[in-house]
Design an enzyme around this catalytic site. Structure first.
Site, PDB file in Angstrom:
ATOM      1  N   LEU A  12      10.000  -5.976   6.302  1.00 35.06           N
ATOM      2  CA  LEU A  12       9.663  -5.917   4.881  1.00 35.06           C
ATOM      3  C   LEU A  12       8.836  -7.162   4.583  1.00 35.06           C
ATOM      4  O   LEU A  12       9.295  -8.285   4.732  1.00 35.06           O
ATOM      5  CB  LEU A  12      10.961  -5.934   4.056  1.00 35.06           C
ATOM      6  CG  LEU A  12      10.869  -5.667   2.560  1.00 35.06           C
ATOM      7  CD1 LEU A  12      10.367  -4.261   2.275  1.00 35.06           C
ATOM      8  CD2 LEU A  12      12.239  -5.872   1.921  1.00 35.06           C
ATOM      9  N   LYS A  13       7.562  -6.944   4.200  1.00 36.90           N
ATOM     10  CA  LYS A  13       6.643  -8.061   3.983  1.00 36.90           C
ATOM     11  C   LYS A  13       6.167  -8.051   2.539  1.00 36.90           C
ATOM     12  O   LYS A  13       6.136  -6.993   1.909  1.00 36.90           O
ATOM     13  CB  LYS A  13       5.438  -7.951   4.924  1.00 36.90           C
ATOM     14  CG  LYS A  13       5.789  -8.079   6.401  1.00 36.90           C
ATOM     15  CD  LYS A  13       4.760  -7.419   7.285  1.00 36.90           C
ATOM     16  CE  LYS A  13       5.000  -5.931   7.349  1.00 36.90           C
ATOM     17  NZ  LYS A  13       4.114  -5.239   8.303  1.00 36.90           N
ATOM     18  N   TYR A  93      -9.957  11.824   7.433  1.00 33.98           N
ATOM     19  CA  TYR A  93      -8.980  12.856   7.746  1.00 33.98           C
ATOM     20  C   TYR A  93      -9.265  14.149   6.976  1.00 33.98           C
ATOM     21  O   TYR A  93      -9.560  14.122   5.788  1.00 33.98           O
ATOM     22  CB  TYR A  93      -7.574  12.358   7.411  1.00 33.98           C
ATOM     23  CG  TYR A  93      -6.863  11.664   8.558  1.00 33.98           C
ATOM     24  CD1 TYR A  93      -7.571  10.893   9.473  1.00 33.98           C
ATOM     25  CD2 TYR A  93      -5.492  11.764   8.720  1.00 33.98           C
ATOM     26  CE1 TYR A  93      -6.930  10.256  10.518  1.00 33.98           C
ATOM     27  CE2 TYR A  93      -4.833  11.131   9.763  1.00 33.98           C
ATOM     28  CZ  TYR A  93      -5.554  10.380  10.666  1.00 33.98           C
ATOM     29  OH  TYR A  93      -4.918   9.747  11.695  1.00 33.98           O
ATOM     30  N   ASP A 102      -0.564   2.555   4.775  1.00 32.53           N
ATOM     31  CA  ASP A 102      -0.858   1.221   5.298  1.00 32.53           C
ATOM     32  C   ASP A 102      -2.240   1.180   5.948  1.00 32.53           C
ATOM     33  O   ASP A 102      -2.989   0.204   5.783  1.00 32.53           O
ATOM     34  CB  ASP A 102       0.230   0.768   6.284  1.00 32.53           C
ATOM     35  CG  ASP A 102       0.500   1.774   7.400  1.00 32.53           C
ATOM     36  OD1 ASP A 102       0.100   2.948   7.268  1.00 32.53           O
ATOM     37  OD2 ASP A 102       1.118   1.383   8.411  1.00 32.53           O
ATOM     38  N   ARG A 103      -2.615   2.248   6.648  1.00 28.86           N
ATOM     39  CA  ARG A 103      -3.942   2.305   7.257  1.00 28.86           C
ATOM     40  C   ARG A 103      -5.024   2.423   6.190  1.00 28.86           C
ATOM     41  O   ARG A 103      -6.088   1.814   6.303  1.00 28.86           O
ATOM     42  CB  ARG A 103      -4.011   3.475   8.235  1.00 28.86           C
ATOM     43  CG  ARG A 103      -3.129   3.288   9.466  1.00 28.86           C
ATOM     44  CD  ARG A 103      -3.047   4.564  10.289  1.00 28.86           C
ATOM     45  NE  ARG A 103      -4.337   4.925  10.876  1.00 28.86           N
ATOM     46  CZ  ARG A 103      -4.558   6.103  11.460  1.00 28.86           C
ATOM     47  NH1 ARG A 103      -3.605   7.023  11.504  1.00 28.86           N
ATOM     48  NH2 ARG A 103      -5.758   6.360  11.987  1.00 28.86           N
TER      49      ARG A 103
END
Length: 286
Positions: A12-13, A93, A102-103
């Site tokens: 967890l950041k 995509y 996140d990407r």
């Protein structure tokens, strides 16, 4: 202050956005007791004006996190989702929502911070590679097991090495002289070879140099072994989150003024071209 949270598979950041400037936060390992993790991370933190979250931790975790934030700070967190297009980036995509948030955020952060084409390498539980042209066109990516997954799978599935203790901190050269170090070095060089090949092939195909940007928890193990030019970008996802927070208006400082009756007003910034919203500020003077 705006709190930016990245809930990954194992960690967890978080980071903070202060008057448009990204400030470092911290990280804690995720445990089986998420509310304890939240308290450990943020109990001493001042109440944020807004909270933005990206999460691959699952629906149950996300609900627990949202409820904790609402109880702690009376704030409704905004969970960021992948889009087909936005913030200068076009998602490659066919089903845009299938690209991990996140990407998507790393793509936004890279496009905002770098000129020219890049290959984003995120070294986490899984390692992802994403190719981004200078005009913001995402060309697609690759996903492979991360270092720990490679090593664990070998220990679980290969006969005779399941009892070997692995020390990822052990120093090793190109070739190892024991099984444990052979697994460690082999997993490292597997990823290094993949990264260098992809960056090289992209540079040839696009007929221009492609900058390699490396992020994620295992980045520091990979970076010293790369022969291609690479930049360590530990806050790339937060850079992307900050872009969204700024454009949402949440990161805009409030302007203050006085109405005719002498009351001080705080003018909250809105989207460009929209009127500001005024809020009464009451202060007691002795």
């Amino acid at each position: 202050m705006i709190l930016l949270i990245d809930a990954g598979n194992s960690r967890l950041k978080w980071a903070c956005l202060q008057v448009k400037k990204l400030q470092p936060g911290g990280a804690v390992a995720r445990s089986a007791a998420p509310t304890r993790d939240f308290a450990s991370a943020w109990d001493a933190l001042e109440a944020p004006e807004a909270v933005f979250v990206t999460s691959v931790a699952g629906e149950k975790f996300d609900k627990t996190l949202a409820n904790w934030i609402k109880r702690k700070w009376k704030r409704e967190p905004e969970f960021l989702a992948t889009r087909a297009k936005g913030f200068g980036v076009t998602n490659a995509y066919r089903e845009p929502e299938r690209l991990g948030a996140d990407r998507w955020l790393a793509l936004i952060g890279a496009h905002d911070a770098w000129d020219g084409p890049v290959c984003i390498v995120d070294c986490g539980t899984a390692v992802t590679l994403d190719a981004l042209r200078g005009d913001g066109s995402h060309e697609g990516g690759l996903i492979v097991p991360g270092l720990a997954l490679m090593r664990d799978s070998l220990k679980e599935r290969a006969s005779g090495i399941d009892a070997i203790s692995l020390n990822p901190e052990a120093r090793t050269g190109l070739l190892a002289t024991d099984t444990g170090n052979a697994i460690i070095a082999g997993s490292l060089y597997s990823l290094v070879a993949l990264i260098e090949r992809v960056v090289g092939d992209l540079s040839l195909e696009w007929k221009e140099p492609v900058q390699c940007l490396v992020t994620g928890g295992d980045a520091e193990q990979i970076l010293p072994l790369l022969s291609v030019k690479a930049e360590h970008c530990p806050d790339l996802i937060f850079t992307g989150m900050a872009v969204i927070a700024r454009q949402s208006g949440a990161a805009q400082p409030a302007a203050r003024g006085r109405e005719k009756d002498g009351h001080e007003m705080e003018y909250l910034s809105a989207d460009p071209g929209q009127p500001a919203v005024a809020r009464l500020v009451v202060s007691a003077h002795g």
